[in-house]
Design a protein around this motif. Structure first.
Motif, mmCIF file in Angstrom:
data_model
loop_
_atom_site.group_PDB
_atom_site.id
_atom_site.type_symbol
_atom_site.label_atom_id
_atom_site.label_comp_id
_atom_site.label_asym_id
_atom_site.label_seq_id
_atom_site.Cartn_x
_atom_site.Cartn_y
_atom_site.Cartn_z
ATOM 1 N N GLY A 1 0.780 -1.227 0.000
ATOM 2 C CA GLY A 1 0.000 0.000 0.000
ATOM 3 C C GLY A 1 0.816 1.284 0.000
ATOM 4 N N LEU A 2 2.109 1.176 -0.301
ATOM 5 C CA LEU A 2 2.907 2.389 -0.419
ATOM 6 C C LEU A 2 2.421 3.157 -1.638
ATOM 7 N N LYS A 3 2.144 4.416 -1.461
ATOM 8 C CA LYS A 3 1.619 5.223 -2.558
ATOM 9 C C LYS A 3 2.772 5.734 -3.422
ATOM 10 N N GLY A 4 2.482 5.994 -4.674
ATOM 11 C CA GLY A 4 3.493 6.486 -5.608
ATOM 12 C C GLY A 4 4.141 7.769 -5.141
ATOM 13 N N GLY A 5 3.358 8.655 -4.527
ATOM 14 C CA GLY A 5 3.912 9.910 -4.012
ATOM 15 C C GLY A 5 4.928 9.677 -2.909
ATOM 16 N N HIS A 6 4.659 8.688 -2.071
ATOM 17 C CA HIS A 6 5.617 8.365 -1.014
ATOM 18 C C HIS A 6 6.920 7.831 -1.605
ATOM 19 N N ALA A 7 6.799 7.003 -2.636
ATOM 20 C CA ALA A 7 7.982 6.468 -3.289
ATOM 21 C C ALA A 7 8.813 7.590 -3.915
ATOM 22 N N VAL A 8 8.149 8.571 -4.507
ATOM 23 C CA VAL A 8 8.860 9.706 -5.107
ATOM 24 C C VAL A 8 9.582 10.512 -4.026
ATOM 25 N N VAL A 9 8.930 10.728 -2.893
ATOM 26 C CA VAL A 9 9.567 11.459 -1.794
ATOM 27 C C VAL A 9 10.801 10.705 -1.300
ATOM 28 N N CYS A 10 10.703 9.390 -1.184
ATOM 29 C CA CYS A 10 11.856 8.593 -0.762
ATOM 30 C C CYS A 10 12.988 8.692 -1.781
ATOM 31 N N MET A 11 12.638 8.689 -3.071
ATOM 32 C CA MET A 11 13.643 8.808 -4.113
ATOM 33 C C MET A 11 14.336 10.175 -4.056
ATOM 34 N N LEU A 12 13.554 11.225 -3.859
ATOM 35 C CA LEU A 12 14.141 12.560 -3.743
ATOM 36 C C LEU A 12 15.041 12.669 -2.511
ATOM 37 N N LEU A 13 14.632 12.042 -1.409
ATOM 38 C CA LEU A 13 15.474 12.023 -0.220
ATOM 39 C C LEU A 13 16.808 11.365 -0.533
ATOM 40 N N GLY A 14 16.776 10.268 -1.294
ATOM 41 C CA GLY A 14 18.014 9.598 -1.688
ATOM 42 C C GLY A 14 18.921 10.499 -2.502
ATOM 43 N N PHE A 15 18.343 11.249 -3.443
ATOM 44 C CA PHE A 15 19.154 12.168 -4.245
ATOM 45 C C PHE A 15 19.778 13.257 -3.379
#
Length: 64
Positions: free
Chosen positions: A23-37
């Motif tokens: 149930g992880l939402k796409g927006g949450h995944a994008v935020v995690c990706m941006l945090l990684g960058f």
């Protein structure tokens, strides 16, 4: 038999599975990706890189 897989591929698979099954939402995944960058360009990046290298080395040294 040695198996080598990129950490990026492994993490992408984990995120995909979390989006599909947990149930992880796409927006949450994008935020995690941006945090990684942003972490990659911060001053803690060398420490994180060293930590992941050491953990991978420990896992690679496990004999079955």
């Amino acid at each position: 038999m040695a198996l080598s897989i990129s950490a990026v591929v492994l993490l992408a698979i984990v995120v995909f599975l979390l989006v599909r099954k947990s149930g992880l939402k796409g927006g949450h995944a994008v935020v995690c990706m941006l945090l990684g960058f942003y972490l990659a360009s911060s001053s803690v990046a060398p420490t994180i890189s060293e930590l992941t290298t050491n953990v991978a080395g420990m896992i690679g040294g496990i004999k079955f």
